[in-house]
Each structure stands twice: as structure tokens, then as C-alpha cells.
Design a protein around this motif. Structure first.
Motif, short mmCIF file in Angstrom:
data_model
loop_
_atom_site.label_atom_id
_atom_site.label_comp_id
_atom_site.label_asym_id
_atom_site.label_seq_id
_atom_site.Cartn_x
_atom_site.Cartn_y
_atom_site.Cartn_z
N CYS A 1 10.35 10.57 7.75
CA CYS A 1 9.03 10.14 7.22
C CYS A 1 9.13 9.97 5.98
CB CYS A 1 7.88 11.40 7.61
SG CYS A 1 8.65 12.80 7.22
N ALA A 2 8.44 9.02 5.44
CA ALA A 2 8.77 8.56 3.77
C ALA A 2 7.38 8.30 3.21
CB ALA A 2 9.31 7.29 3.96
N LEU A 3 7.60 8.45 1.85
CA LEU A 3 6.57 8.08 0.77
C LEU A 3 6.63 6.67 0.58
CD1 LEU A 3 4.36 9.13 -1.28
CD2 LEU A 3 6.36 9.51 -2.76
N LEU A 4 5.74 5.81 0.63
CA LEU A 4 5.91 4.59 0.39
C LEU A 4 5.12 3.93 -0.92
CD1 LEU A 4 5.13 3.38 3.80
CD2 LEU A 4 7.25 3.96 2.86
N ALA A 5 5.59 2.89 -1.53
CA ALA A 5 4.64 2.11 -2.54
C ALA A 5 3.47 1.06 -1.76
CB ALA A 5 5.54 1.50 -3.59
N GLY A 6 3.89 1.00 -0.63
CA GLY A 6 3.19 0.09 0.29
C GLY A 6 3.95 -0.39 1.39
N GLY A 7 3.01 -0.97 2.54
CA GLY A 7 3.93 -1.58 3.68
C GLY A 7 3.83 -0.66 4.85
N GLY A 8 3.21 0.37 4.87
CA GLY A 8 3.28 1.37 6.01
C GLY A 8 2.30 0.57 7.11
N TYR A 9 1.36 -0.13 6.75
CA TYR A 9 0.48 -0.90 8.01
C TYR A 9 1.26 -1.91 8.49
CZ TYR A 9 -3.90 1.39 6.14
OH TYR A 9 -5.01 2.30 5.84
N ALA A 10 2.43 -1.61 9.16
CA ALA A 10 3.14 -2.51 9.71
C ALA A 10 4.14 -2.10 10.71
CB ALA A 10 4.20 -3.32 8.65
N LEU B 1 -9.48 1.18 -1.72
CA LEU B 1 -9.62 0.53 -2.88
C LEU B 1 -8.78 -0.79 -2.97
CD1 LEU B 1 -9.56 3.52 -5.16
CD2 LEU B 1 -11.31 2.49 -4.53
N GLN B 2 -7.61 -0.63 -2.49
CA GLN B 2 -6.60 -1.90 -2.59
C GLN B 2 -7.41 -2.91 -1.67
OE1 GLN B 2 -2.37 -1.41 -1.58
NE2 GLN B 2 -2.18 -3.58 -0.94
N ARG B 3 -7.82 -2.62 -0.61
CA ARG B 3 -8.73 -3.74 0.51
C ARG B 3 -9.81 -4.26 -0.38
NH1 ARG B 3 -11.95 -0.67 3.76
NH2 ARG B 3 -13.62 -1.23 2.34
N LYS B 4 -10.54 -3.55 -1.32
CA LYS B 4 -11.72 -4.15 -1.77
C LYS B 4 -11.21 -4.86 -3.31
CE LYS B 4 -14.84 -0.30 -0.86
NZ LYS B 4 -15.17 0.98 -1.31
N GLY B 5 -9.92 -5.11 -3.50
CA GLY B 5 -9.26 -5.65 -4.66
C GLY B 5 -9.27 -4.86 -5.89
N SER B 6 -9.51 -3.53 -5.66
CA SER B 6 -9.58 -2.63 -7.28
C SER B 6 -8.33 -1.74 -7.13
CB SER B 6 -10.98 -2.07 -7.10
OG SER B 6 -11.14 -0.93 -5.83
N TYR B 7 -7.47 -1.97 -6.63
CA TYR B 7 -6.27 -1.28 -6.78
C TYR B 7 -5.03 -2.11 -6.67
CZ TYR B 7 -3.22 3.14 -6.04
OH TYR B 7 -2.53 4.08 -6.47
N PRO B 8 -4.67 -2.63 -7.83
CA PRO B 8 -3.39 -3.59 -7.56
C PRO B 8 -2.15 -3.07 -7.22
CG PRO B 8 -4.69 -3.43 -10.02
CD PRO B 8 -5.09 -2.38 -9.33
N VAL B 9 -1.39 -3.91 -6.69
CA VAL B 9 -0.06 -3.62 -6.07
C VAL B 9 1.01 -3.24 -7.33
CG1 VAL B 9 1.72 -4.17 -4.25
CG2 VAL B 9 -0.63 -4.58 -3.74
N PRO B 10 1.55 -2.28 -7.12
CA PRO B 10 2.61 -2.06 -8.06
C PRO B 10 3.60 -3.31 -8.13
CG PRO B 10 2.31 -0.20 -7.08
CD PRO B 10 1.32 -0.84 -6.44
N ALA B 11 4.31 -3.58 -9.12
CA ALA B 11 5.50 -4.66 -9.21
C ALA B 11 6.43 -4.20 -8.22
CB ALA B 11 5.75 -4.94 -10.70
N GLY B 12 6.72 -5.34 -7.25
CA GLY B 12 8.03 -4.94 -6.52
C GLY B 12 7.56 -4.29 -4.93
N ALA B 13 6.25 -3.96 -4.94
CA ALA B 13 5.94 -3.20 -3.92
C ALA B 13 5.59 -4.18 -2.70
CB ALA B 13 5.05 -2.11 -3.94
N SER B 14 5.25 -3.69 -1.58
CA SER B 14 4.87 -4.35 -0.38
C SER B 14 3.68 -4.79 -0.68
CB SER B 14 5.00 -3.72 0.80
OG SER B 14 4.62 -4.33 2.08
N PRO B 15 3.17 -5.87 -0.35
CA PRO B 15 1.73 -6.45 -0.37
C PRO B 15 0.87 -5.70 0.77
CG PRO B 15 2.98 -8.29 0.78
CD PRO B 15 3.93 -7.12 0.30
N TYR B 16 1.25 -5.00 1.80
CA TYR B 16 0.60 -4.56 2.71
C TYR B 16 0.24 -3.15 2.40
CZ TYR B 16 2.93 -8.69 4.75
OH TYR B 16 3.58 -9.83 4.97
N LEU B 17 -0.94 -2.81 3.08
CA LEU B 17 -1.32 -1.55 2.87
C LEU B 17 -0.41 -0.36 3.54
CD1 LEU B 17 -4.80 -2.25 4.07
CD2 LEU B 17 -4.17 -1.81 1.45
#
Length: 314
Positions: free
Chosen positions: A86-95, A45-61
Motif C-alpha cells: 500500500c502506498a502514499l501517492l502524490a497523485g494517480g490512485g484513480y487508475a 478540491l483538485q476536481r474543482k480546480g483549487s488544488y494544483p498538482v505538484p510538479a512532476g506528479a500524476s495529473p490523475y486524482l
């Protein structure tokens, strides 16, 4: 470091592995060198532009990862360099690297935190009760089956093929329903003597809303975690009053850091012992190199997988 970048909203082809600025660790955070991350529907959904990134989170999936602590920020006491986490992320795992609040680096990540916070912490599924999870062969579903059986619930699942249903059965599901050929409401009623189940975990949304209400028994609880079928519907709300039903919905990504830390702590306390004992295990369909994130997304959107799809930086 290298990270998968969304070059523009669109299909899987917009995902490209590029050199980006290194992740920086802040106060109360740890920096993880990622060993593996996993796909979640929210990524598509984020890739399609329909799931906004939360404020302050990494821009990466990437909403979860495993790896090794590379550095620790000010105020971090539990973790040290070299620890495996192992961790729960708000974003940034594809790195190759990701920074995460220290309180989110303790337990099993996305699927465990989602299922435990919704089905158990909120909907209070208890031993002896009955539980229906839609999409039983998904990452969420395969975990939900195992942990619900572990605590002593009767588990109902829906899936779209005989092969996926057989897999769910092997994981411990008691009643397996092919949603393409069967009416899950009728089957639930048949299997429960007309009473209905106690808790439903749903990721379909609108098209299933009325049918989910009809599948719940007295004091039943419906928890919605996704809208794969759409987010609008017209429904008869009578069952809510007649059977004292509860309907709730929530996402995990946008929750406050304090809330996520509380969920992770509960997962570590309640779920991790079952994993260590071998009663709950991660179900991995396959893995891809990080550079092949587009192929991984194509597989997820085909729904041909069973369990989790991993991405490996190296």
C-alpha cells in the motif's frame, strides 16, 4: 490503462473513466497494479480546480492505494514483482496502474501518514496528554482516535450527529461533542477542569482558529491540516503568548520525496505493529467501482459517510 479524468474543473459530473497512456516506472520507483484507492478531501478540491498538482506528479486524482507490484525500476532493492503493497501517492490512485517512489510503498497511506506526521512527529502528543480532533467520524478522525488511544492519550472529538458521535465512542473516544448543539470550547474546559487540551488537529481553519486557541492549555499545540470552513479569520493572538501556544500547518502531498519516505518509514515502525495486533483498524464506509467516482465524490461532499470511501478498479 483506464483512469478517472477531470474533463474540466467543476462538480462530480466532470469525472469520467477513460483510456489513457500507461503509467511508466522510473528509476527508484515501483509500478503498482491498483487493487483499491480511497477518497480524500484534497481530491474534491483538485476536481474543482483549487488544488494544483505538484510538479512532476500524476495529473490523475488519488493520494493513496493498495495493490500488487507489477514492475520495479532501477535501484529498487526492497520490492519485487508480485509483492502486495500500500502506498502514499502524490497523485494517480484513480487508475488501474500507478508509479510511486519505492520509499513511499511501505506503510499505511494517507490518513496514517497525515496523523502520525502532524500529531506525533511534529506536535509530539504523548501518553497521558489530551487530544482534540475535529471531524472525528472522518477517515482522518477515525484513525486519529484509535492511534491516540493506543499511545495512552485522552481523546476528545467533534462531530455533527448523535450517530457519528456514538461511532467515535465505540472507537475509543473519551469525550464526544456535537458541534451543532454544543460549544466545544466550553465542553473542553469543563472536561479538563478549565485547563484545556494539549494537542488539537483541525481541518476547519478560519472559523475555528480563535476557538481552538481558547481550547488549548499551557504549552498547547494546534496543527491545521485543512480549511473546510475557510482560510481567513480575525483573531486575538494574546493566548499564544499567555499560554506559550504553538500553531503549525502543513500538507502532505507537496512534501519532498525524501520527507515522505521518512514519514512512511516512521508509520511502518510505529503504527503497523498496532494494526497487526488489531488495536488500530481501517474504518471503511463503502466502496464504488472506479467508473462511479462521481457518485463517490457526491457522497464525500454530503458528509454522510463515516470513515473512508474506496474506489475499486475492478
Amino acid at each position: 490503462m483506464k483512469a478517472v479524468v477531470i474533463t474540466s474543473p467543476g462538480g462530480p459530473e466532470v469525472l469520467q473513466l477513460r483510456e489513457v497512456e500507461d503509467a511508466a516506472v522510473g528509476d527508484g520507483e515501483i509500478l503498482i497494479r491498483v487493487t483499491a484507492t480511497a477518497l480524500n478531501r484534497a481530491d474534491t478540491l483538485q476536481r474543482k480546480g483549487s488544488y494544483p498538482v505538484p510538479a512532476g506528479a500524476s495529473p490523475y486524482l488519488g493520494l493513496e492505494c493498495s495493490g500488487v507490484v507489477e514492475s520495479v525500476g532501477k535501484g529498487v532493492k526492497r520490492w519485487k514483482i508480485g509483492d502486495q503493497v500500500c502506498a502514499l501517492l502524490a497523485g494517480g490512485g484513480y487508475a488501474e496502474k500507478v508509479a510511486v517512489p519505492a520509499g513511499q510503498a511501505a506503510g499505511l497511506p494517507e490518513v496514517a501518514c497525515t496523523v502520525w506526521s502532524t500529531v506525533f512527529m511534529t506536535s509530539r502528543l504523548s501518553p497521558g496528554e489530551s487530544f482534540l480532533v475535529h471531524g472525528g467520524s472522518s477517515g482522518i478522525g477515525t484513525f486519529a482516535i484509535q492511534i491516540a488511544k493506543h499511545i495512552g492519550a485522552k481523546v476528545f472529538v467533534t462531530a455533527g450527529s448523535a450517530e457519528k458521535l456514538a461511532f467515535c465512542k465505540d472507537l475509543g473516544a473519551d469525550v464526544c461533542i456535537n458541534y451543532k448543539t454544543e460549544d466545544f470550547v466550553a465542553r473542553v474546559k469543563e472536561e479538563t477542569g478549565g485547563k484545556g487540551v494539549d494537542v488539537i488537529l483541525d481541518n476547519v481553519g478560519g472559523p475555528y482558529f480563535q476557538r481552538n486557541l481558547e481550547s488549548l492549555g499551557v504549552d498547547g499545540r494546534l496543527f491545521i491540516i485543512g480549511f473546510q470552513g475557510g482560510n481567513t479569520t480575525q483573531a486575538n493572538l494574546g493566548p499564544l503568548l499567555a499560554r506559550r501556544l504553538t500553531v503549525q500547518a502543513a500538507g502532505l502531498r507537496g512534501r519532498a520525496i525524501k520527507d515522505k519516505a521518512r514519514i512512511v518509514a516512521e508509520v511502518e515502525k510505529q503504527v503497523w505493529p498496532a494494526v497487526e495486533a488489531g488495536r488500530v483498524r481501517p474504518v471503511i464506509h463503502c466502496s464504488f467501482p472506479l467508473a462511479q467516482a462521481a457518485e463517490a465524490h457526491r457522497l464525500m461532499e454530503s458528509s454522510a459517510h463515516t470513515g473512508k470511501i474506496l474506489l475499486l478498479p475492478s
